[in-house]
Design a protein around this motif. Structure first.
Motif, short mmCIF file in Angstrom:
data_model
loop_
_atom_site.label_atom_id
_atom_site.label_comp_id
_atom_site.label_asym_id
_atom_site.label_seq_id
_atom_site.Cartn_x
_atom_site.Cartn_y
_atom_site.Cartn_z
N GLY B 208 0.80 -1.22 0.00
CA GLY B 208 0.00 0.00 0.00
C GLY B 208 0.83 1.26 0.00
N SER B 209 2.12 1.13 0.08
CA SER B 209 2.93 2.34 0.07
C SER B 209 3.32 2.70 -1.37
N CYS B 210 3.81 3.89 -1.53
CA CYS B 210 4.06 4.43 -2.86
C CYS B 210 5.47 4.05 -3.33
N ALA B 211 5.52 3.31 -4.44
CA ALA B 211 6.82 2.93 -5.00
C ALA B 211 7.33 3.98 -5.95
N LEU B 212 6.39 4.60 -6.67
CA LEU B 212 6.80 5.60 -7.64
C LEU B 212 5.67 6.62 -7.81
N ALA B 213 6.04 7.87 -7.89
CA ALA B 213 5.04 8.91 -8.17
C ALA B 213 5.64 9.88 -9.18
N ARG B 214 4.92 10.06 -10.26
CA ARG B 214 5.27 11.13 -11.21
C ARG B 214 4.04 12.00 -11.37
N VAL B 215 4.19 13.26 -11.08
CA VAL B 215 3.06 14.19 -11.16
C VAL B 215 3.49 15.39 -11.99
N ALA B 216 2.68 15.71 -12.99
CA ALA B 216 2.98 16.89 -13.81
C ALA B 216 1.76 17.82 -13.80
N LEU B 217 2.05 19.11 -13.85
CA LEU B 217 0.99 20.11 -13.80
C LEU B 217 0.99 20.96 -15.06
N GLY B 218 -0.21 21.35 -15.48
CA GLY B 218 -0.36 22.26 -16.61
C GLY B 218 -0.92 23.58 -16.14
N GLY B 219 -0.62 24.62 -16.86
CA GLY B 219 -1.22 25.92 -16.57
C GLY B 219 -0.43 26.79 -15.62
N LEU B 220 0.64 26.24 -15.06
CA LEU B 220 1.39 27.01 -14.06
C LEU B 220 2.66 27.64 -14.61
N GLY B 221 3.03 27.25 -15.82
CA GLY B 221 4.26 27.79 -16.37
C GLY B 221 4.21 27.80 -17.88
N SER B 222 5.37 27.81 -18.48
CA SER B 222 5.43 27.89 -19.94
C SER B 222 5.13 26.53 -20.59
N GLY B 223 5.12 25.50 -19.79
CA GLY B 223 4.84 24.15 -20.28
C GLY B 223 4.56 23.28 -19.08
N PRO B 224 4.59 21.96 -19.27
CA PRO B 224 4.34 21.09 -18.12
C PRO B 224 5.40 21.27 -17.04
N VAL B 225 4.94 21.20 -15.80
CA VAL B 225 5.85 21.38 -14.66
C VAL B 225 5.75 20.14 -13.79
N ARG B 226 6.88 19.53 -13.48
CA ARG B 226 6.85 18.38 -12.56
C ARG B 226 6.64 18.88 -11.13
N ALA B 227 5.72 18.23 -10.39
CA ALA B 227 5.50 18.58 -8.99
C ALA B 227 6.48 17.76 -8.15
N VAL B 228 7.71 18.20 -8.17
CA VAL B 228 8.79 17.40 -7.57
C VAL B 228 8.60 17.21 -6.06
N ALA B 229 8.21 18.29 -5.39
CA ALA B 229 8.04 18.20 -3.93
C ALA B 229 6.95 17.20 -3.59
N THR B 230 5.90 17.20 -4.38
CA THR B 230 4.80 16.25 -4.15
C THR B 230 5.29 14.81 -4.37
N GLU B 231 6.01 14.61 -5.45
CA GLU B 231 6.52 13.28 -5.76
C GLU B 231 7.41 12.77 -4.61
N THR B 232 8.31 13.63 -4.14
CA THR B 232 9.23 13.26 -3.07
C THR B 232 8.47 12.92 -1.79
N GLU B 233 7.49 13.73 -1.52
CA GLU B 233 6.68 13.58 -0.31
C GLU B 233 5.96 12.22 -0.28
N LEU B 234 5.57 11.74 -1.47
CA LEU B 234 4.81 10.49 -1.53
C LEU B 234 5.71 9.26 -1.43
#
Lengths: 773, 290
Positions: B208-234
């Motif tokens: 049940g724990s997180c082995a891998l998390a990749r999260v990308a966001l749109g609309g916050l910059g000039s292109g897709p932005v990885r939510a690195v802090a979120t990924e690390t946190e998970l």
């Protein structure tokens, strides 16, 4: 088209629109479909400055381009203006040239025009014109334009005020002195773009005879022809205006526009046909826009909810220039302020203001939505402040059925109504008590759910006369000529139903003709929910006269007394002797063949110019349930129930379609549409990429209901319904939104209720410690 | 409006397209579905002298399995991505994105390759494909090269593609067992473009724990932005609602979106947090169901 309905049952039948097969098959003929030999194309260079002095214009490069026939600027056509008649005493009417002269006063105004051999070339050449400007201070917001020291939108004037108009009734001072509570409110209607699916356009052809033929995307061919004649100084009787298929207008295609006059002027000058079709971008910033009024109100009340008096001040944004209809919508408040309530002590002041924005004017509702929004929000707010039930408060103050015709505090006489009945029907259809229970349960879970109601009145018809001609042709078939020209309303269907019903023939025996000043007697046009009231009224009276004459001819043919002739399927029959029948064909043959009774004029045609000298007051009750996502502010319409009373209904399906269309535009206003101008006056939402018009997929489910209270002052008993959705639905949604936010202590937000705006309000409220739900 | 006049040439192979690009240089544009380029030309925001049509190039359409990678032809239209059984089975997050682009007409004309190469900051595919760790096959004059999504989007409408390269294929590695993918979007009410969007790929261990998390966001910059802090946190944590919420709360860190007429910068950052949480939750739910 053939139907299963017996002719006399046609009024009230949901008959499919006979005009649709042609239109949906792409076989319609819009202005842009008109192709003429030797046709030239007109294009404009428009400014993006809201207010600037023109320092210089260099047209050399454009003039030098091959295929360019003319390049003109304001100085070249300085003798031509848009004619505007004053609507109000002491109204200021600043110059309205066809092309800017010396200065521009709104982004979108054309500075130069090009005529060329192709549309693309004309546009390329317009792009090659160079203009040097010196920016001037601009003012966008009407209330700010009234502040001391505000920039002058029109430097020729000494203030930004176009006119101030007032209406007083009863004794307002005493009412407010006796008040136990005064509810105060400031509310603004967002500026909306009309966005007809067909942009504006014109084709003009100078005829060898010296006549001028004009194809125009217009709602009012005759009116525009008169104004065009005045603007050009060209004889009206030599102008033929044809409104072919017109793809919507919503009020915005009423007036005579600058481009039309210029196209005609240049066509006459060059001796060639000219076409101009607005691009969507041009249409956005040059076609009159709607709403943009701010209302400040005070409602004087007794503690039990009895309304004693009302004061309203409207500040209306007219934009930079006046078209013929621009000054009109704000004045609606002077007739509509009291709504459906007994408010005899009433004071309304309208301040109409020039700003450096696109001119405003009628847009579906044309002052009605603002008026309804004002009183319906005010009632809800007052009920909340007094701790009363908002429906009970409405009922307490409703004009009662037995009081009609009822003269309001602003001196208008409502014809008929039963507001309690439509409210009861809306409550039944919406299962109102259940909605309230659901809302309360959701509220208990911390969700933002609200229910809102509006109980509104809406005037329709009016605007002078309308004309109708009913002509029985030689073969007995019937042609109807109406001055009310269709731009999507279904005239060919509903009018044919009326006439076929009255004359006891099938609908395919009746042809409805409109939209051509050569064919049609003088007329007015289609706007303000007037078509069935005025156009239908006039043709019904004309049909009655034709029937009277035909009855005498029929009697003459069978040697019976006219009073013994009864209308029968397809003509007349002798009372009690149904087999002794005279068909319309036989009557027509007699009418045109010299076999009319002695002393009677031949022919079988009657024209009526109908003016009841009063408007028809429809009404309704709309109920909305909304949910707001507390996390993101995203609103959802969960239920929308629309009960409208437009008197006798000719075609229920078309009425329902009108309600749907109006609601779509009303929800646009309530939820998402707003024309915005930046600090420097540039259009921020001048494209469909950022102006959020409602689309089919954005529509919630609608529940449409009706009550029927016939109009005693109309030959058909009808009232208009085309604007019911824009008038009634937005306040119901607004009241529902404020109901949803009430637990947070929010009592007012202006439309449109976009997710970011609602979220901001929720966030601020949640930061206030006392406001936790 | 009308576009400025332009020339048109149909390419019949990728090689020919590359040759034409090289020949016409900066004055040429590749035409795929045309649903970004043509409107820009009509508004005269773009005035290419020559359009090189790729519609006549065979072999650039469709979805196929290539080992442990899903290979999507660059000319595959959005609707075909959304209805592909392979995509539906392995990458529901990509279906989420392909289903909410524009309207039905756009989805039947617009191509995945066009969207990637155009790199509109309001586009959906760049966001979800970044979350999915996709890479893009580019064909220059000879041979081909592959660029990872993380390295591909440089700036507004700017990518790692050279002027004479053609994007031929989008390659998405199949997520490991126990993975879920999801994409949620707040569309602009007028344009339908992304105001804010979030794409997530979550791999859940049997514990049940997180082995891998990749999260990308749109609309916050000039292109897709990885939510690195979120990924690390998970990473390595149990995927409970509380953990997800806490991780999502860091999604907008180090972003600096611009406000516009519809939404303020503050609102965008807030929605990014909410939608990150929702995307992760949906991905976790799909991971659990798989």
């Amino acid at each position: 088209m053939t139907t299963d309905h017996t002719p006399t049952g046609l009024i009230g039948a949901s008959i499919r629109r006979v005009e649709d097969p042609v239109l949906v098959a792409g076989k319609g003929c819009y202005v842009d479909d008109i192709q003429l030999p030797g046709m030239l194309y007109l294009a404009f260079l428009r400014t993006t400055y809201p207010h600037a002095k023109i320092i210089s214009i260099n047209t050399n490069a454009a003039k030098a381009m091959a295929g360019v026939l003319a390049v003109v600027t304001g100085e070249d056509v300085k003798q031509l203006n848009i004619p505007v008649a004053p609507m109000v005493q002491d109204q200021k009417i600043p110059p309205h040239p066809l092309l800017a002269r010396g200065a521009v006063h709104e982004a979108g105004v054309a500075v130069a025009a090009v005529v060329a051999q192709s549309r693309a070339l004309a546009q390329d050449a317009a792009g090659a014109i160079e203009v040097e400007y010196e920016a001037l201070p601009s003012v966008i917001d009407a209330e700010k334009a009234l502040e001391p020291g505000a920039p002058l939108a029109r430097e020729e004037l000494n203030s930004n005020i176009c006119y101030v108009a007032t209406k007083k009734g009863g004794d307002v001072d005493t009412a407010f002195a006796q008040a136990e509570h005064i509810c105060r409110m400031h509310i603004a209607s967002p500026r909306q773009v009309a966005l007809a699916i067909e942009p504006r356009g014109i084709v003009v052809k100078p005829e060898p005879t010296g006549d001028l033929t004009v194809w125009l995307s217009t709602q009012a061919p005759h009116r525009v022809r008169g104004d065009l004649a005045t603007a050009l100084g060209f004889p009206e009787h030599k102008i033929r205006v044809i409104a072919p298929d017109v793809g919507g207008g919503f009020g915005s295609k009423g007036p005579l526009y600058r481009e039309y006059v210029l196209a005609c002027h240049l066509a006459l000058k060059l001796g060639r046909p000219i076409k101009w079709i607005a691009t969507r971008s041009e249409d956005f910033v040059t076609t009159i826009q709607g709403r943009d009024q701010a209302m400040t109100s005070e409602l004087a009340l007794k503690k039990d909810g009895t309304i004693l008096g009302l004061k309203v001040r409207v500040v209306a944004n007219l934009g930079a220039y006046l078209y013929s209809s621009t000054a009109g919508p704000p004045q609606r408040m002077m007739g509509m302020a009291p709504g459906s309530y007994q408010i005899q002590n009433c004071h309304v002041e309208v301040v109409a203001v020039f700003t450096n924005t696109t001119p405003t004017g009628p847009y579906r509702g044309a002052g009605r939505p603002e008026s309804v929004l004002n009183i319906e929000r005010l009632i809800d707010k007052a009920a909340k402040e007094l701790g009363l039930d908002r429906l009970a408060m409405r009922r307490k103050n409703f004009i009662r059925p037995e009081q009609f015709p009822y003269k309001t505090g602003v001196g208008v006489e409502y014809d008929s109504g039963d507001y309690e009945k439509s409210l009861a029907e809306a409550m039944r259809l919406s299962d109102y008590d259940k909605l309230i229970r659901e809302r309360d349960a959701a509220r208990g879970r911390g969700e933002l759910v609200g229910v809102g109601v509006s109980t509104f009145v809406e005037p329709s018809g009016g605007a002078g006369f309308e004309s109708g001609t009913v002509r029985v042709e030689r073969t007995g078939e019937i042609t109807v000529l109406t001055g009310s020209s269709s731009h999507g309303q279904g005239h060919e269907t509903s009018y044919a139903q009326v006439i076929a019903d009255k004359m006891h023939v099938s609908m395919d025996h009746v042809a409805i003709r409109h939209g051509d000043t050569l064919a049609i007697q003088q007329g007015v046009g289609t706007f303000g929910s007037r078509s069935m009231v005025m156009g239908g009224g006039s043709m019904t009276l004309a049909a009655e006269r034709v029937i009277q004459k035909a009855r005498r001819i029929a009697a003459h043919l069978v040697e019976a007394a006219p009073e013994d002739m009864m209308q029968a399927d397809g003509g007349f029959a002798v009372a009690g002797v149904p087999e002794k029948k005279v068909t319309w064909r036989q009557i027509a043959a007699a009418a045109y063949g010299g076999r009319v009774p002695p002393g009677m004029e031949p022919g079988l045609q009657e024209t009526v110019f109908f003016d009841p000298r009063r408007e028809a007051w429809g009404f309704g009750a709309h109920v909305a349930m909304v949910r707001i996502d507390r996390e993101t502010g995203k609103p959802t319409i969960e239920k929308l129930v629309l009960v409208d009373d437009c008197g006798v209904i000719i075609n229920p399906m078309i009425v329902e379609g009108q309600v749907h269309g109006g609601v779509a535009q009303g929800l646009g206003e309530a939820l998402r549409e707003q024309m915005l101008f930046g600090e420097e006056g540039q259009a921020l939402t001048g494209t469909l990429m950022n102006y959020a018009v409602m689309r089919a997929g954005d529509m919630p489910h609608l529940t449409v209901g009706e009550t029927i209270t016939p109009n005693p002052f109309n030959p058909l008993g009808v009232k208009g319904v085309g604007e019911a959705g824009t008038n009634g639905a937005p306040p119901a949604v607004a009241n529902a939104m404020m109901d949803a936010l009430a637990p947070l202590g929010i009592d007012h937000i202006d439309m449109p209720y976009t997710a970011p705006k609602l979220w901001e309000a929720i966030r601020q409220a949640e930061r206030r410690p006392a406001a936790r739900s | 409006m009308f576009p400025a006049s332009f020339g048109y040439v149909a390419a019949h192979s990728v090689e020919e397209a590359v040759q034409l690009l090289t020949k016409h240089g900066e004055d040429a544009k590749l035409l795929a579905g045309g649903h970004s380029l043509i409107p820009a030309m009509k508004l005269r925001l773009a005035s290419p002298r020559t359009l090189i049509d790729l519609a006549t190039v065979p072999g650039l359409r469709g979805v196929r399995m290539d080992g442990n990678t899903l290979a999507i032809g660059a000319l595959t239209v959005y609707a075909d991505v959304a209805s592909s059984e392979l995509v539906q089975k392995h990458l529901p997050g990509l279906v989420d994105a392909a289903s909410v682009i524009g309207d039905v007409q756009v989805r039947n004309r617009g191509t995945i390759g066009g969207s990637i190469a155009h790199a509109d900051p309001g586009a959906d595919f760049p966001v979800i494909l970044t979350a999915l760790n996709a890479s893009f096959v580019l064909q220059p004059r000879s041979g081909s090269r592959t660029v990872a999504a993380d390295d591909f989007f440089i700036d507004f409408y700017t990518t790692a593609m050279a002027a004479n390269e053609v994007l031929t294929e989008i390659r998405v590695p199949l997520p490991m067992a126990g993975s879920g993918t999801a994409y949620v979007k707040l569309p602009h009410p007028a344009s339908g473009y992304v105001v804010v969007s979030a794409g997530a790929l979550i791999t859940r261990q049997p514990s049940g724990s997180c082995a891998l998390a990749r999260v990308a966001l749109g609309g916050l910059g000039s292109g897709p932005v990885r939510a690195v802090a979120t990924e690390t946190e998970l990473q390595g944590k149990p995927l409970t609602p509380e953990v997800i919420a806490a991780a999502a709360a860091r999604a907008a860190e180090e972003t600096d979106p611009e406000g516009d007429t519809y939404a303020s910068a503050e609102y965008k950052r807030h929605v990014a947090i909410v939608y990150t949480r929702r995307a992760i939750e949906a991905a976790v739910q799909r991971a659990s169901a798989s």
